[in-house]
Design a protein around this motif. Structure first.
Motif, PDB file in Angstrom:
ATOM      1  N   ALA A 148       0.844  -1.192   0.000  1.00 20.15           N
ATOM      2  CA  ALA A 148       0.000   0.000   0.000  1.00 20.15           C
ATOM      3  C   ALA A 148       0.882   1.246   0.000  1.00 20.15           C
ATOM      4  O   ALA A 148       0.639   2.206  -0.731  1.00 20.15           O
ATOM      5  CB  ALA A 148      -0.921   0.010   1.218  1.00 20.15           C
ATOM      6  N   ASP A 208       2.207   2.013  -3.318  1.00 18.59           N
ATOM      7  CA  ASP A 208       1.206   2.661  -4.173  1.00 18.59           C
ATOM      8  C   ASP A 208       1.074   4.134  -3.829  1.00 18.59           C
ATOM      9  O   ASP A 208       0.989   4.987  -4.710  1.00 18.59           O
ATOM     10  CB  ASP A 208      -0.171   2.002  -3.955  1.00 18.59           C
ATOM     11  N   ASP A 209       1.016   4.455  -2.552  1.00 17.92           N
ATOM     12  CA  ASP A 209       0.758   5.825  -2.116  1.00 17.92           C
ATOM     13  C   ASP A 209       1.158   5.968  -0.643  1.00 17.92           C
ATOM     14  O   ASP A 209       0.388   5.640   0.248  1.00 17.92           O
ATOM     15  CB  ASP A 209      -0.743   6.119  -2.290  1.00 17.92           C
ATOM     16  N   VAL A 266       1.560   8.422   1.477  1.00 21.72           N
ATOM     17  CA  VAL A 266       0.804   9.270   2.402  1.00 21.72           C
ATOM     18  C   VAL A 266      -0.542   8.628   2.736  1.00 21.72           C
ATOM     19  O   VAL A 266      -0.944   8.552   3.898  1.00 21.72           O
ATOM     20  CB  VAL A 266       0.613  10.691   1.830  1.00 21.72           C
ATOM     21  N   ALA A 267      -1.232   8.118   1.706  1.00 23.06           N
ATOM     22  CA  ALA A 267      -2.514   7.472   1.965  1.00 23.06           C
ATOM     23  C   ALA A 267      -2.319   6.267   2.878  1.00 23.06           C
ATOM     24  O   ALA A 267      -3.125   6.025   3.777  1.00 23.06           O
ATOM     25  CB  ALA A 267      -3.171   7.044   0.652  1.00 23.06           C
ATOM     26  N   ALA A 268      -1.229   5.523   2.677  1.00 21.84           N
ATOM     27  CA  ALA A 268      -0.979   4.359   3.521  1.00 21.84           C
ATOM     28  C   ALA A 268      -0.791   4.791   4.972  1.00 21.84           C
ATOM     29  O   ALA A 268      -1.280   4.142   5.900  1.00 21.84           O
ATOM     30  CB  ALA A 268       0.246   3.596   3.027  1.00 21.84           C
ATOM     31  N   GLN A 269      -0.107   5.905   5.152  1.00 22.20           N
ATOM     32  CA  GLN A 269       0.109   6.415   6.504  1.00 22.20           C
ATOM     33  C   GLN A 269      -1.222   6.859   7.121  1.00 22.20           C
ATOM     34  O   GLN A 269      -1.474   6.643   8.309  1.00 22.20           O
ATOM     35  CB  GLN A 269       1.066   7.597   6.414  1.00 22.20           C
ATOM     36  N   ARG A 306       0.084   8.174  -9.273  1.00 21.62           N
ATOM     37  CA  ARG A 306      -0.621   9.411  -8.915  1.00 21.62           C
ATOM     38  C   ARG A 306       0.298  10.311  -8.115  1.00 21.62           C
ATOM     39  O   ARG A 306       1.203   9.844  -7.448  1.00 21.62           O
ATOM     40  CB  ARG A 306      -1.851   9.092  -8.066  1.00 21.62           C
ATOM     41  N   VAL A 321      -0.011  14.674   8.679  1.00 21.27           N
ATOM     42  CA  VAL A 321       0.919  14.509   7.562  1.00 21.27           C
ATOM     43  C   VAL A 321       1.525  15.834   7.121  1.00 21.27           C
ATOM     44  O   VAL A 321       2.495  15.855   6.363  1.00 21.27           O
ATOM     45  CB  VAL A 321       0.280  13.782   6.350  1.00 21.27           C
ATOM     46  N   PRO A 356       1.024  10.385  12.314  1.00 21.22           N
ATOM     47  CA  PRO A 356      -0.296  10.082  11.743  1.00 21.22           C
ATOM     48  C   PRO A 356      -0.802   8.703  12.146  1.00 21.22           C
ATOM     49  O   PRO A 356      -1.985   8.550  12.460  1.00 21.22           O
ATOM     50  CB  PRO A 356      -0.051  10.141  10.235  1.00 21.22           C
ATOM     51  N   GLU A 357       0.100   7.709  12.152  1.00 23.15           N
ATOM     52  CA  GLU A 357      -0.388   6.359  12.460  1.00 23.15           C
ATOM     53  C   GLU A 357      -0.874   6.243  13.909  1.00 23.15           C
ATOM     54  O   GLU A 357      -1.826   5.535  14.192  1.00 23.15           O
ATOM     55  CB  GLU A 357       0.651   5.286  12.111  1.00 23.15           C
ATOM     56  N   PRO A 397      -9.143  10.518   2.075  1.00 23.80           N
ATOM     57  CA  PRO A 397      -8.351  11.623   1.529  1.00 23.80           C
ATOM     58  C   PRO A 397      -8.964  12.198   0.251  1.00 23.80           C
ATOM     59  O   PRO A 397      -9.752  11.522  -0.420  1.00 23.80           O
ATOM     60  CB  PRO A 397      -6.991  10.997   1.219  1.00 23.80           C
ATOM     61  N   GLN A 407      -7.595   8.134  -3.271  1.00 19.67           N
ATOM     62  CA  GLN A 407      -6.320   7.446  -3.056  1.00 19.67           C
ATOM     63  C   GLN A 407      -6.478   6.004  -2.604  1.00 19.67           C
ATOM     64  O   GLN A 407      -5.854   5.586  -1.636  1.00 19.67           O
ATOM     65  CB  GLN A 407      -5.448   8.213  -2.033  1.00 19.67           C
ATOM     66  N   PHE A 454      -5.648   2.058  -2.995  1.00 17.63           N
ATOM     67  CA  PHE A 454      -4.400   1.423  -3.409  1.00 17.63           C
ATOM     68  C   PHE A 454      -4.684   0.588  -4.646  1.00 17.63           C
ATOM     69  O   PHE A 454      -5.212  -0.519  -4.551  1.00 17.63           O
ATOM     70  CB  PHE A 454      -3.824   0.596  -2.268  1.00 17.63           C
ATOM     71  N   SER A 468      -3.074  -1.185  -6.849  1.00 12.55           N
ATOM     72  CA  SER A 468      -2.554  -2.518  -7.161  1.00 12.55           C
ATOM     73  C   SER A 468      -3.073  -3.559  -6.176  1.00 12.55           C
ATOM     74  O   SER A 468      -2.928  -4.753  -6.404  1.00 12.55           O
ATOM     75  CB  SER A 468      -1.023  -2.500  -7.167  1.00 12.55           C
ATOM     76  N   LEU A 469      -3.706  -3.125  -5.098  1.00 12.38           N
ATOM     77  CA  LEU A 469      -4.275  -4.081  -4.152  1.00 12.38           C
ATOM     78  C   LEU A 469      -5.738  -4.345  -4.509  1.00 12.38           C
ATOM     79  O   LEU A 469      -6.405  -3.498  -5.098  1.00 12.38           O
ATOM     80  CB  LEU A 469      -4.200  -3.539  -2.721  1.00 12.38           C
ATOM     81  N   VAL A 523      -5.954  -3.092   4.775  1.00 14.20           N
ATOM     82  CA  VAL A 523      -4.986  -2.052   5.127  1.00 14.20           C
ATOM     83  C   VAL A 523      -5.689  -0.962   5.949  1.00 14.20           C
ATOM     84  O   VAL A 523      -5.142  -0.443   6.923  1.00 14.20           O
ATOM     85  CB  VAL A 523      -4.328  -1.459   3.862  1.00 14.20           C
ATOM     86  N   ARG A 532     -13.118   1.842   3.598  1.00 14.37           N
ATOM     87  CA  ARG A 532     -11.779   1.655   4.145  1.00 14.37           C
ATOM     88  C   ARG A 532     -11.567   2.523   5.390  1.00 14.37           C
ATOM     89  O   ARG A 532     -10.826   2.154   6.296  1.00 14.37           O
ATOM     90  CB  ARG A 532     -10.777   2.031   3.038  1.00 14.37           C
TER      91      ARG A 532
END
Ligand SMILES: Nc1ncnc2c1ncn2[C@@H]1O[C@H](COP(=O)(O)OP(=O)(O)OP(=O)(O)O)[C@@H](O)[C@H]1O
Ligand SMILES: [Mg+2]
Lengths: 292, 271
Positions: A166, A169-170, A172-175, A291, B54, B74-75, B86, B90, B92, B94-95, B103, B153
């Motif tokens: 993830a 892929d991105d 910031v979005a993952a965070q 992106r 962020v 952030p986490e 967001p 955004q 993912f 490829s997932l 996730v 999500r």
């Protein structure tokens, strides 16, 4: 047949380097020019432990892998983390810096002498279909297969592995989804170091000698493989590695060195050019751009 | 004084020498939906990013459930109950759909794996389309499905508060209506939300109170019901007539038929 087997064995090790390159590229859009040199540097540990201290090969090998992982982690902490928002080209140059640094250390301490690392297992091997495959080469094939499958399973089936994907892929979005960005970045570079050490350890018995920069060809093969596979595809990198190994073996077998000097390197350049012209995203690379 | 679930005080932030947020105050009480409105570039997304952690705050504070999280990663904020949709969704790409949801539940799964299974079933119930496409890579979803995935999500991790940045952007009107239905349902369950919307009609229908942002400053904050057309006209640049139309019937928004004067929605872009 002989050529195919030889090619697949070399190719499997290119695949390991290519996996490291693709993992880092996927996660950070950075081309890691130190991908083969890290493991070359740490192979001196193996040599030192095995010849000076007469420890078993496996101990030296694990030490090399641990040291290479540590180099990856330290580089991530000191350089990559500070350059999170820097242009990717700048970070790529930083990996050239790491490459030069490791090479300089090798030259400073070990230049001028050729070192021999004891083989991982007994010399000898078996003959299948008229082809002699040494035990070391069997070991290489087995380890590469296990590592590739293990890495693929880890990335697909564990929460952390999915978070790594993830984040690729991105980030910031993952965070924003609660995944630990710092640990993911550390994992990527630590793993790159470990893969580097493993590749060098496995190809060394075939090359036979250790000297500073001895495995530059490994990097060229791995980079070609990663490009063929699409740079951001791990399966692509793996298949690319095997393909490059086989093509290189074919070229070596059919063109004598006198016709075209360094015919194997030339062949790789031809492959790279061909792939970039015909299918710039690589064989298995994602077609969609990233992106912003 | 009963503190709000999310309290933002004197928040200043920016990039380089450029200040984007000039001391923003904002309260999101538990169980309420607060809408942030403002023109393009007003700093709405930057505000959400500073609250998310962020983008760093230069000064001021962000408190979540009574705890100062201004300097928290952030986490960690997600672990404390924040969730995000967001801008631009955004997902993912490829997932697969299900991997995206997994996730999204990263923190939840570390707390309680069995709760995740329940939540996953609930999300699939809310968004049957996602269940149908669970094994499909998210990049192959339509814009509307991606919006649903982004919301699912965020909701799957049992958040205390969800920060949503322009969920309706780029969606066809009928999809916007579907999304509104889902968010209204979620709201009625008592979930706290902080919502940024360009589509003012959409935003006002969902929000209990509004916060108007103009060049990084809060110029109005209070009940949506007492939002007058003057303010909407001045700060959001919507025409007087439209503002008039928008403020009408705000008090009765939940009983109002959904399709009423949808044609005149402030910004409905089509895909
Ligand atoms: N990473 C960044 N670096 C520099 N400036 C930025 C960055 N992100 C946002 N800005 C600037 O901050 C200002 C506010 O941006 P922001 O994205 O918050 O606007 P917005 O209110 O969300 O607008 P929109 O409705 O178009 O999404 C803009 O002038 C933008 O150019
Ligand atoms: Mg925005």
């Amino acid at each position: 047949m002989q050529v195919l087997v030889v090619g697949l064995i070399a190719g499997s090790i290119y695949a390991l380097i290519a996996l490291g390159i693709a993992l880092v590229y996927k996660a950070t859009r950075v081309l890691n020019f130190a991908q083969a040199e890290i493991g070359t540097g740490t192979l001196y540990f193996t040599w030192w432990l095995c010849t000076r201290h007469h420890l078993p090969w496996i101990v030296g090998a694990l030490a090399s892998i641990a040291a290479a992982t540590a180099i990856g982690l330290v580089f991530e902490a000191l350089v990559i983390r500070k350059m999170m928002t820097a242009p990717r080209v700048t970070v790529t140059v930083a990996t050239i810096g790491l490459f030069s640094f490791v090479l300089a250390l090798e030259l400073a301490f070990f230049a001028g002498t050729i070192y021999l690392v004891p083989p991982p297992i007994h010399p000898g091997g078996v003959r299948i279909g008229g082809v002699f495959v040494s035990w070391s080469q069997w070991l290489a094939l087995g380890v590469v297969g296990l590592v590739a499958l293990g890495l693929a399973a880890f990335l697909r089936y564990t929460d952390f592995g999915l978070a790594v994907q993830a984040s690729a892929d991105d980030p910031v979005a993952a965070q924003l989804m609660g995944t630990p960005r710092a640990r993911i970045s550390a994992f990527t570079w630590g793993m790159a170091g470990a893969l580097s050490a493993l590749a060098v350890l496995l190809i060394e018995p075939t090359v036979g000698v250790l000297s500073p920069g001895a495995f530059n060809g490994l990097f060229i093969g791995g980079l070609t493989a990663a490009l063929v596979g699409g740079l951001n595809s791990l399966p692509g990198a793996f298949i690319g590695g095997l393909a490059v190994g086989v093509v290189e073996a074919e070229v070596k077998a059919h063109l004598s060195f006198n016709v075209i000097p360094s015919s194997n390197v030339t062949a790789m350049l031809v492959i790279v050019l061909g792939v970039l012209l015909l299918r710039p995203q690589g064989l298995l690379g994602a077609t969609a751009g990233r992106r912003a | 004084m009963s503190a709000a679930l999310l309290e933002v005080r004197g928040l200043r932030a920016g990039f380089g020498a450029q200040t984007i947020l000039h001391g923003v105050d904002l309260d999101v009480p538990e169980g309420k939906v607060v809408g942030i409105f403002g023109l393009n570039g007003a700093g709405k997304s930057v505000l959400l990013k500073v609250i998310a952690g962020v983008v760093p705050a230069w000064s001021g504070s962000v408190c979540l459930a009574g705890e100062d999280v201004t300097r928290t990663s952030p986490e960690r904020r997600v672990q404390r109950g924040m969730a995000h949709v967001p801008q631009g969704r955004q997902v993912f790409g490829s997932l697969t759909v299900e991997q995206n949801l997994r996730v999204g539940a990263y923190a939840l799964r570390r707390r309680d794996k069995s709760r995740y299974d329940e939540r996953l079933a609930q999300v699939y119930e809310t968004f049957p389309k996602l269940a149908e496409r669970r094994r499909q890579p998210a990049v192959t979803l339509s814009g509307g499905e991606q919006a649903m995935l982004a919301v699912g999500r965020a909701l799957i991790g049992d958040p205390k508060i969800v920060l949503i940045d322009e969920p309706s952007a780029g969606l066809a009107p009928s999809v916007v209506e579907d999304l509104l239905g889902v968010l209204l349902a979620v709201r009625s369950l008592g979930l706290t939300m902080l919502l940024v919307e360009q589509n003012i009609r959409f935003g006002l229908r969902l929000s209990d109170s509004a916060c108007l942002l103009q060049r990084g400053r809060v110029v109005y904050s209070g009940d949506t019901a007492s939002l007058d057309q003057e303010r909407l006209g001045t700060y959001l640049g919507v025409g007087r007539l439209l503002a008039d139309d928008l403020t009408k019937g705000l008090g009765a928004k939940s009983t109002q038929p959904r399709r009423a004067s949808r044609r005149k929605a402030a910004t409905v872009s089509s895909t």
